[in-house]
Design a protein around this motif. Structure first.
Motif, PDB file in Angstrom:
ATOM      1  N   ALA A  88       0.798  -1.278  -0.033  1.00 56.50           N
ATOM      2  CA  ALA A  88       0.105   0.222   0.048  1.00 56.50           C
ATOM      3  C   ALA A  88       0.825   1.089   0.063  1.00 56.50           C
ATOM      4  O   ALA A  88       0.486   2.349   0.541  1.00 56.50           O
ATOM      5  CB  ALA A  88      -0.957   0.018   1.329  1.00 56.50           C
ATOM      6  N   TYR A  92       0.306   3.974   3.824  1.00 53.51           N
ATOM      7  CA  TYR A  92      -0.662   3.630   3.269  1.00 53.51           C
ATOM      8  C   TYR A  92      -1.981   4.236   3.256  1.00 53.51           C
ATOM      9  O   TYR A  92      -2.748   4.317   2.373  1.00 53.51           O
ATOM     10  CB  TYR A  92      -0.761   2.109   4.179  1.00 53.51           C
ATOM     11  CG  TYR A  92      -1.482   2.655   5.569  1.00 53.51           C
ATOM     12  CD1 TYR A  92      -0.495   3.106   6.415  1.00 53.51           C
ATOM     13  CD2 TYR A  92      -2.866   2.784   5.968  1.00 53.51           C
ATOM     14  CE1 TYR A  92      -0.872   3.380   7.857  1.00 53.51           C
ATOM     15  CE2 TYR A  92      -3.518   2.981   7.150  1.00 53.51           C
ATOM     16  CZ  TYR A  92      -2.373   3.448   8.126  1.00 53.51           C
ATOM     17  OH  TYR A  92      -2.959   3.985   9.253  1.00 53.51           O
ATOM     18  N   GLY A  93      -1.937   5.533   4.010  1.00 60.15           N
ATOM     19  CA  GLY A  93      -3.120   6.171   4.516  1.00 60.15           C
ATOM     20  C   GLY A  93      -3.508   7.017   2.882  1.00 60.15           C
ATOM     21  O   GLY A  93      -4.539   7.500   2.493  1.00 60.15           O
ATOM     22  N   ASN A  94      -2.094   7.313   2.058  1.00 57.99           N
ATOM     23  CA  ASN A  94      -2.299   7.910   0.846  1.00 57.99           C
ATOM     24  C   ASN A  94      -2.856   7.185  -0.176  1.00 57.99           C
ATOM     25  O   ASN A  94      -3.162   7.330  -1.366  1.00 57.99           O
ATOM     26  CB  ASN A  94      -1.034   8.606   0.601  1.00 57.99           C
ATOM     27  CG  ASN A  94      -0.698   9.709   1.623  1.00 57.99           C
ATOM     28  OD1 ASN A  94      -1.420  10.300   2.244  1.00 57.99           O
ATOM     29  ND2 ASN A  94       0.775   9.844   1.614  1.00 57.99           N
ATOM     30  N   ILE A  96      -5.316   4.268  -0.110  1.00 61.84           N
ATOM     31  CA  ILE A  96      -6.456   3.616   0.146  1.00 61.84           C
ATOM     32  C   ILE A  96      -7.890   4.247  -0.192  1.00 61.84           C
ATOM     33  O   ILE A  96      -7.798   5.410  -0.223  1.00 61.84           O
ATOM     34  CB  ILE A  96      -6.349   2.931   1.661  1.00 61.84           C
ATOM     35  CG1 ILE A  96      -6.395   4.263   2.623  1.00 61.84           C
ATOM     36  CG2 ILE A  96      -5.279   1.979   1.799  1.00 61.84           C
ATOM     37  CD1 ILE A  96      -6.650   3.616   4.181  1.00 61.84           C
ATOM     38  N   LYS A  97      -8.805   3.729  -0.475  1.00 58.92           N
ATOM     39  CA  LYS A  97     -10.150   4.200  -0.618  1.00 58.92           C
ATOM     40  C   LYS A  97     -11.098   3.237  -0.173  1.00 58.92           C
ATOM     41  O   LYS A  97     -10.906   1.877  -0.024  1.00 58.92           O
ATOM     42  CB  LYS A  97     -10.224   4.242  -2.173  1.00 58.92           C
ATOM     43  CG  LYS A  97     -10.171   2.904  -2.866  1.00 58.92           C
ATOM     44  CD  LYS A  97     -10.380   3.264  -4.462  1.00 58.92           C
ATOM     45  CE  LYS A  97     -10.077   1.981  -5.024  1.00 58.92           C
ATOM     46  NZ  LYS A  97     -10.160   2.077  -6.486  1.00 58.92           N
ATOM     47  N   PRO A  98     -12.250   3.510   0.016  1.00 56.88           N
ATOM     48  CA  PRO A  98     -13.245   2.812   0.734  1.00 56.88           C
ATOM     49  C   PRO A  98     -13.749   1.807  -0.482  1.00 56.88           C
ATOM     50  O   PRO A  98     -13.815   2.229  -1.421  1.00 56.88           O
ATOM     51  CB  PRO A  98     -14.615   3.670   1.104  1.00 56.88           C
ATOM     52  CG  PRO A  98     -13.951   5.233   0.990  1.00 56.88           C
ATOM     53  CD  PRO A  98     -12.736   4.937  -0.120  1.00 56.88           C
ATOM     54  N   GLY A 102     -15.027  -3.099   2.670  1.00 60.48           N
ATOM     55  CA  GLY A 102     -14.006  -2.311   3.382  1.00 60.48           C
ATOM     56  C   GLY A 102     -13.307  -1.576   2.655  1.00 60.48           C
ATOM     57  O   GLY A 102     -13.214  -1.402   1.414  1.00 60.48           O
ATOM     58  N   ASP A 103     -11.926  -0.941   3.608  1.00 57.14           N
ATOM     59  CA  ASP A 103     -10.999  -0.259   2.692  1.00 57.14           C
ATOM     60  C   ASP A 103     -10.081  -1.170   1.690  1.00 57.14           C
ATOM     61  O   ASP A 103      -9.988  -2.252   2.043  1.00 57.14           O
ATOM     62  CB  ASP A 103      -9.951   0.598   3.747  1.00 57.14           C
ATOM     63  CG  ASP A 103     -10.804   1.733   4.486  1.00 57.14           C
ATOM     64  OD1 ASP A 103     -12.036   1.816   4.464  1.00 57.14           O
ATOM     65  OD2 ASP A 103     -10.293   1.880   5.495  1.00 57.14           O
ATOM     66  N   ILE A 105      -6.796  -1.083  -1.376  1.00 51.82           N
ATOM     67  CA  ILE A 105      -5.671  -0.231  -1.873  1.00 51.82           C
ATOM     68  C   ILE A 105      -6.176   0.126  -3.323  1.00 51.82           C
ATOM     69  O   ILE A 105      -6.815  -0.348  -4.072  1.00 51.82           O
ATOM     70  CB  ILE A 105      -4.348  -1.314  -2.161  1.00 51.82           C
ATOM     71  CG1 ILE A 105      -4.037  -1.881  -0.738  1.00 51.82           C
ATOM     72  CG2 ILE A 105      -3.419  -0.318  -2.942  1.00 51.82           C
ATOM     73  CD1 ILE A 105      -2.979  -2.950  -0.971  1.00 51.82           C
TER      74      ILE A 105
ATOM     75  N   TRP B  36      -5.953   3.677  11.221  1.00 51.03           N
ATOM     76  CA  TRP B  36      -6.589   3.295   9.912  1.00 51.03           C
ATOM     77  C   TRP B  36      -6.266   2.068   9.550  1.00 51.03           C
ATOM     78  O   TRP B  36      -6.974   1.277   8.778  1.00 51.03           O
ATOM     79  CB  TRP B  36      -6.235   4.229   9.026  1.00 51.03           C
ATOM     80  CG  TRP B  36      -7.121   5.542   9.040  1.00 51.03           C
ATOM     81  CD1 TRP B  36      -7.958   5.999   9.802  1.00 51.03           C
ATOM     82  CD2 TRP B  36      -7.423   6.586   7.960  1.00 51.03           C
ATOM     83  NE1 TRP B  36      -8.192   7.366   9.393  1.00 51.03           N
ATOM     84  CE2 TRP B  36      -7.965   7.555   8.309  1.00 51.03           C
ATOM     85  CE3 TRP B  36      -6.444   6.839   6.498  1.00 51.03           C
ATOM     86  CZ2 TRP B  36      -8.156   8.736   7.257  1.00 51.03           C
ATOM     87  CZ3 TRP B  36      -6.948   7.561   5.649  1.00 51.03           C
ATOM     88  CH2 TRP B  36      -7.760   8.721   6.015  1.00 51.03           C
ATOM     89  N   MET B  41     -10.654   3.873   7.437  1.00 54.24           N
ATOM     90  CA  MET B  41     -10.715   5.132   7.533  1.00 54.24           C
ATOM     91  C   MET B  41     -11.769   5.650   8.013  1.00 54.24           C
ATOM     92  O   MET B  41     -12.000   6.888   8.443  1.00 54.24           O
ATOM     93  CB  MET B  41     -10.839   5.499   5.797  1.00 54.24           C
ATOM     94  CG  MET B  41      -9.721   4.783   4.841  1.00 54.24           C
ATOM     95  SD  MET B  41      -9.912   5.308   3.295  1.00 54.24           S
ATOM     96  CE  MET B  41      -9.553   6.677   3.068  1.00 54.24           C
ATOM     97  N   ASN B  46     -12.984  -2.232   9.251  1.00 50.43           N
ATOM     98  CA  ASN B  46     -12.452  -2.815   7.918  1.00 50.43           C
ATOM     99  C   ASN B  46     -11.320  -2.080   7.345  1.00 50.43           C
ATOM    100  O   ASN B  46     -11.459  -1.703   6.204  1.00 50.43           O
ATOM    101  CB  ASN B  46     -13.852  -2.557   7.100  1.00 50.43           C
ATOM    102  CG  ASN B  46     -14.962  -3.637   7.566  1.00 50.43           C
ATOM    103  OD1 ASN B  46     -14.510  -4.756   7.656  1.00 50.43           O
ATOM    104  ND2 ASN B  46     -16.351  -3.309   7.285  1.00 50.43           N
TER     105      ASN B  46
END
Lengths: 235, 119
Positions: A88, A92-94, A96-98, A102-103, A105, B36, B41, B46
């Protein structure tokens, strides 16, 4: 008898005059290469981020202690044919998307790594190995190889310590926010691995890998397990 | 204030200032950075890491579940890990990277996410 000795000395001096600047030129070229091709995404000077915002902005691993971290031969090889190590990305926070389950990559947000020619990869690897910040955290020769079965290693890594939550132990199995560990023994020096697992924040104060307070006697066993994984043929 | 006293107090003032700077991260920013990855998020449990987990992470947006946990338990679980409150080893201890002030900020943010209080 004096003449030949003087003559040899002179020749050595002359040779030094030719070779020494070449050595410096190589070192200079390596640093120039790092500055031109790597500095856009990697911190070559330090210090490591001290805020979470700086962690979010980081595009690639810090390289100011690369010489204490990486195996040179792996660096030279990987730079010519780079493949993703962190599923990721760096933060990783940059990436990922819903998703419906769940979230997930966001693959489209991940950029490929720069690929270097053979000669540039060798030059970069040599220059990187000279970067030895934080040497005080390394105890050279601390790791002594031992043996561990794959199943015992997995038990330790997953069930007892929960590391599988963030790291893959084979392609597509394990967590995605951290770097894969099935190649880590090929990539990183054993003494670095021990030091980093002992205290990740000593290397990177705000990193999102927790200090699991692993027992000293277990640290080399993790490295033994990584070596077992690195011998698997996953491809 | 005498010159000697001023010099004696200087390191203390610097330390206090740094302490404040370190506690300046918001609960929301800390949650994004450290939580997260497993809790997701939106805090629904999840995150990207859950696929192969043997125990699913807590859904922080579930008011019923979260109101059953005291702030002290949440603080303890974050600081010392899930095992400290007889929960999963998959919830790691964060005391190596988060200060007590930052953990308190996270607990306050968890209460925002669940829009609930204990009890």
């Amino acid at each position: 008898m004096k003449r030949p000795v003087v003559s040899v000395m002179r020749r050595i001096s002359m040779l030094s005059l030719i070779l020494l600047p070449l050595g410096f030129a190589n070192a200079g070229q390596g640093d120039d290469l790092l500055n031109a091709r790597c500095a856009g995404c990697h911190d070559l000077k330090g210090p490591a981020p001290t805020t979470v915002q700086a962690i979010w902005e980081r595009k690639g691993p810090d390289l100011f202690y690369a010489g204490n971290k990486y195996r040179r031969e792996w660096l030279a090889r990987w730079l010519q044919a780079p493949v993703r190590i962190r599923p990721a990305g760096m933060f990783y926070g940059n990436h990922i998307k819903p998703g419906p389950d769940g979230d997930e990559i966001d693959q489209g947000s991940l950029a490929p790594h720069v690929k270097l020619s053979g000669s540039d990869a060798e030059l970069a690897a040599s220059a990187l190995m000279d970067k030895k910040a934080k040497s005080d955290l390394i105890k050279p020769g601390e790791y002594h190889s031992g043996t561990i079965s794959k199943s015992m290693g997995e038990l330790m890594f997953d069930k007892f310590r929960g590391c599988l939550a963030c790291h893959e132990i084979e392609p597509g199995y394990g967590g995605s926010s951290g770097p894969e560990v099935y190649t880590v023994a090929k990539r990183l020096q054993s003494d670095f691995l021990i030091s980093y697992m002992r205290n990740p924040q000593a290397w990177d104060p705000k990193i999102f890998m927790p200090n699991k307070h692993l027992k000293e006697q277990d640290l080399p066993k993790f490295v033994d397990y990584f070596k077992v994984l690195s011998e698997e043929d996953f491809k | 204030m005498s010159r000697v006293l001023r010099w004696a107090l200087f390191p203390l003032l610097v330390t206090l200032h740094c302490g404040q700077a370190l506690a300046a991260e918001t609960g929301k920013d800390l949650y994004k950075t450290y939580c997260w990855q497993c809790h997701g998020m939106t805090g629904n449990g999840n995150g990207i890491n859950v696929r192969d987990m043997s125990v699913q992470p807590r859904n922080h947006s579930d008011a019923k579940e979260m109101s059953a946990r005291s702030d002290e338990d949440l603080f303890k679980a974050i600081k010392h890990g899930g095992q400290s409150i007889n929960k999963s080893v998959l919830m790691p201890p964060w005391d190596g990277v988060l200060s007590d002030d930052e953990i308190h900020a996270l607990v306050r943010y968890l209460r925002e996410l669940c829009q609930c209080r204990h009890g």
